[in-house]
Design a protein around this motif. Sequence first.
Motif, PDB file in Angstrom:
ATOM      1  N   ILE A  71     -14.382   9.843 -40.764  1.00  0.00           N
ATOM      2  CA  ILE A  71     -14.318  10.898 -40.320  1.00  0.00           C
ATOM      3  C   ILE A  71     -15.403  12.087 -41.002  1.00  0.00           C
ATOM      4  O   ILE A  71     -15.321  12.076 -42.221  1.00  0.00           O
ATOM      5  N   SER A  72     -16.250  12.896 -40.349  1.00  0.00           N
ATOM      6  CA  SER A  72     -17.125  13.585 -41.195  1.00  0.00           C
ATOM      7  C   SER A  72     -16.125  14.609 -41.941  1.00  0.00           C
ATOM      8  O   SER A  72     -15.446  14.993 -41.645  1.00  0.00           O
ATOM      9  N   ASN A  73     -16.758  14.859 -43.323  1.00  0.00           N
ATOM     10  CA  ASN A  73     -15.992  15.849 -43.982  1.00  0.00           C
ATOM     11  C   ASN A  73     -16.696  17.104 -44.413  1.00  0.00           C
ATOM     12  O   ASN A  73     -16.292  17.963 -45.032  1.00  0.00           O
ATOM     13  N   GLY A  74     -17.927  17.379 -43.771  1.00  0.00           N
ATOM     14  CA  GLY A  74     -18.513  18.465 -43.975  1.00  0.00           C
ATOM     15  C   GLY A  74     -19.626  18.479 -44.848  1.00  0.00           C
ATOM     16  O   GLY A  74     -20.426  19.443 -45.020  1.00  0.00           O
ATOM     17  N   MET A  75     -19.713  17.329 -45.680  1.00  0.00           N
ATOM     18  CA  MET A  75     -20.931  17.555 -46.728  1.00  0.00           C
ATOM     19  C   MET A  75     -21.952  16.805 -46.044  1.00  0.00           C
ATOM     20  O   MET A  75     -21.833  16.176 -44.897  1.00  0.00           O
ATOM     21  N   PRO A  76     -23.149  16.569 -46.696  1.00  0.00           N
ATOM     22  CA  PRO A  76     -24.321  16.091 -45.964  1.00  0.00           C
ATOM     23  C   PRO A  76     -23.983  14.284 -45.714  1.00  0.00           C
ATOM     24  O   PRO A  76     -23.427  13.884 -46.516  1.00  0.00           O
ATOM     25  N   ILE A  77     -24.268  13.835 -44.611  1.00  0.00           N
ATOM     26  CA  ILE A  77     -24.034  12.758 -44.274  1.00  0.00           C
ATOM     27  C   ILE A  77     -25.310  11.837 -44.951  1.00  0.00           C
ATOM     28  O   ILE A  77     -26.380  12.100 -44.664  1.00  0.00           O
ATOM     29  N   ILE A  78     -25.135  10.920 -45.719  1.00  0.00           N
ATOM     30  CA  ILE A  78     -26.153  10.232 -46.531  1.00  0.00           C
ATOM     31  C   ILE A  78     -26.015   8.652 -46.185  1.00  0.00           C
ATOM     32  O   ILE A  78     -24.937   8.192 -46.298  1.00  0.00           O
ATOM     33  N   PHE A  79     -27.050   8.088 -45.441  1.00  0.00           N
ATOM     34  CA  PHE A  79     -26.899   6.427 -45.382  1.00  0.00           C
ATOM     35  C   PHE A  79     -28.363   5.856 -45.654  1.00  0.00           C
ATOM     36  O   PHE A  79     -29.288   6.429 -45.496  1.00  0.00           O
ATOM     37  N   LYS A  80     -28.381   4.546 -46.162  1.00  0.00           N
ATOM     38  CA  LYS A  80     -29.681   3.667 -46.027  1.00  0.00           C
ATOM     39  C   LYS A  80     -29.610   2.742 -45.386  1.00  0.00           C
ATOM     40  O   LYS A  80     -28.460   2.231 -44.761  1.00  0.00           O
ATOM     41  N   THR A  81     -30.834   2.319 -44.832  1.00  0.00           N
ATOM     42  CA  THR A  81     -30.991   1.255 -43.754  1.00  0.00           C
ATOM     43  C   THR A  81     -32.093   0.503 -44.298  1.00  0.00           C
ATOM     44  O   THR A  81     -33.228   0.698 -44.606  1.00  0.00           O
ATOM     45  N   ALA A  82     -31.841  -0.995 -44.363  1.00  0.00           N
ATOM     46  CA  ALA A  82     -32.858  -2.101 -44.974  1.00  0.00           C
ATOM     47  C   ALA A  82     -33.445  -2.805 -43.799  1.00  0.00           C
ATOM     48  O   ALA A  82     -32.926  -2.989 -42.797  1.00  0.00           O
ATOM     49  N   VAL A  83     -34.806  -2.273 -43.981  1.00  0.00           N
ATOM     50  CA  VAL A  83     -35.671  -2.989 -43.032  1.00  0.00           C
ATOM     51  C   VAL A  83     -36.592  -4.048 -43.391  1.00  0.00           C
ATOM     52  O   VAL A  83     -37.068  -4.109 -44.370  1.00  0.00           O
ATOM     53  N   LYS A  84     -36.373  -5.346 -42.791  1.00  0.00           N
ATOM     54  CA  LYS A  84     -36.944  -6.511 -43.208  1.00  0.00           C
ATOM     55  C   LYS A  84     -38.631  -6.553 -43.371  1.00  0.00           C
ATOM     56  O   LYS A  84     -39.049  -5.757 -42.476  1.00  0.00           O
ATOM     57  N   PRO A  85     -39.493  -7.291 -44.072  1.00  0.00           N
ATOM     58  CA  PRO A  85     -40.682  -7.393 -43.797  1.00  0.00           C
ATOM     59  C   PRO A  85     -40.965  -7.913 -42.301  1.00  0.00           C
ATOM     60  O   PRO A  85     -40.218  -8.794 -41.893  1.00  0.00           O
ATOM     61  N   THR A  86     -42.033  -7.399 -41.763  1.00  0.00           N
ATOM     62  CA  THR A  86     -42.466  -7.773 -40.497  1.00  0.00           C
ATOM     63  C   THR A  86     -42.547  -9.218 -40.402  1.00  0.00           C
ATOM     64  O   THR A  86     -43.418  -9.813 -41.075  1.00  0.00           O
ATOM     65  N   PRO A  87     -41.872 -10.081 -39.454  1.00  0.00           N
ATOM     66  CA  PRO A  87     -41.983 -11.424 -39.254  1.00  0.00           C
ATOM     67  C   PRO A  87     -43.256 -11.915 -38.767  1.00  0.00           C
ATOM     68  O   PRO A  87     -43.636 -13.057 -39.169  1.00  0.00           O
ATOM     69  N   SER A  88     -44.016 -10.982 -38.082  1.00  0.00           N
ATOM     70  CA  SER A  88     -45.425 -11.721 -37.775  1.00  0.00           C
ATOM     71  C   SER A  88     -46.214 -11.831 -38.663  1.00  0.00           C
ATOM     72  O   SER A  88     -46.857 -10.414 -39.073  1.00  0.00           O
ATOM     73  N   ILE A  89     -46.691 -12.885 -39.216  1.00  0.00           N
ATOM     74  CA  ILE A  89     -47.639 -12.773 -40.445  1.00  0.00           C
ATOM     75  C   ILE A  89     -48.722 -13.756 -40.294  1.00  0.00           C
ATOM     76  O   ILE A  89     -48.574 -14.715 -39.330  1.00  0.00           O
ATOM     77  N   PHE A  90     -49.965 -13.611 -40.747  1.00  0.00           N
ATOM     78  CA  PHE A  90     -50.897 -14.395 -40.347  1.00  0.00           C
ATOM     79  C   PHE A  90     -51.173 -15.461 -41.220  1.00  0.00           C
ATOM     80  O   PHE A  90     -52.120 -15.730 -41.943  1.00  0.00           O
ATOM     81  N   LYS A  91     -50.135 -16.271 -41.524  1.00  0.00           N
ATOM     82  CA  LYS A  91     -49.985 -17.529 -42.230  1.00  0.00           C
ATOM     83  C   LYS A  91     -49.641 -18.782 -41.775  1.00  0.00           C
ATOM     84  O   LYS A  91     -48.698 -18.668 -40.621  1.00  0.00           O
ATOM     85  N   ASP A  92     -49.971 -19.972 -42.318  1.00  0.00           N
ATOM     86  CA  ASP A  92     -49.120 -21.106 -41.660  1.00  0.00           C
ATOM     87  C   ASP A  92     -47.745 -21.113 -42.084  1.00  0.00           C
ATOM     88  O   ASP A  92     -47.364 -21.179 -42.808  1.00  0.00           O
ATOM     89  N   GLN A  93     -46.850 -21.536 -40.752  1.00  0.00           N
ATOM     90  CA  GLN A  93     -45.406 -21.579 -41.063  1.00  0.00           C
ATOM     91  C   GLN A  93     -44.876 -22.519 -40.252  1.00  0.00           C
ATOM     92  O   GLN A  93     -45.627 -23.010 -39.122  1.00  0.00           O
TER      93      GLN A  93
END
Length: 363
Positions: free
Chosen positions: A287-309
Amino acid sequence: MKNSFGNSVSITLFGESHGAAIGAVLDGLAPGIPVDEGFIAAQMQKRKGLAELSTKRREKDEVKILSGVFNGKTTGTPITFLIENNDKKSNDYSDLRYFPRPSHADYSAHCKYHGFEDYRGGGHFSGRLTAPLVAAGAVAMQALERKGIFIGTHIFECATLRDNAFADYQREIAFLKQAEFPVLNNSVAQQIRQVIGKAAEVGDSVGGILETAVIGMPAGVGEPFFDSLESALAHAMFSIPAVKGVEFGMGFDIAKYLGSKVNDEWRMEEGKAVSVTNHNGGINGGISNGMPIIFKTAVKPTPSIFKDQRTINLATGENATIKIKGRHDPAIIHRARVVADSMTALVLCDMLALRFGTDYLAN
């Protein structure tokens, strides 16, 4: 397939990356809320690529509102947003029909939809589907701002580079609202641009971490256990393509300390309860407590790369090697910040309507 999210205020997505159009239906928003199409266009611009740092696909992303808005205000009925796909090069994917791209949804979608899925550009699983989320989120953000609730997201980390953490919330959120490149420290911004550029030069990609702050959120909002504010926000963030982690406040680091070091103690200041610290990120017990809501989100490297896979051939069951072609982002972290803002706004509108009633945002 589940393409709707939210309870009182809900959103439904439709379309594919290389289909005729993509869009969203925003339902449950109160009548009488002003809709600024100029602000929607400005938010869509933040999601667009930045020259050498992004895909060469150039969609106009002009948002058409087909229903739910009359004379510049919401009517209370479903709002339909439509965005046409014009800059498509579907032939870039013809050679990949039976060769799932590593770390994409190609193989898992094939398993679920038995080969009937639209594979062009990732189809319905493409980051392209975040465009209508931004359009709908823009309406939600303006509704929140009328209630004194403001949202901002910046690149907290990219590769090994780290930006300043939020400190002066009001000033920094206002800065990010206008910023083309969402980094608080200008010198770090230039370094991050260089890192993304270098990854592009060698046909590779980089990821990063976003930090989101919400100020002005009233205390007492959230529906524990299973629709707690953290649960709803995490659900929304994990629905964004490429997101692999979410943490609130200190997140995983909080486990390293004694309770005496990380408990957020309470004090009264000018007749208002405030916590001395905000290690829990503005949420207690879901439940929100009235203080600033802070969160972080991890975003992976774009999987479309121009290398042999290495991959497999779904038609023959044999091992194979691919090298993709086309137009792809070396990083999406800078484009994802407005998506995080938008999803946050949609969740908060829903949570506030559940707590205070559907007309709360219109009053």
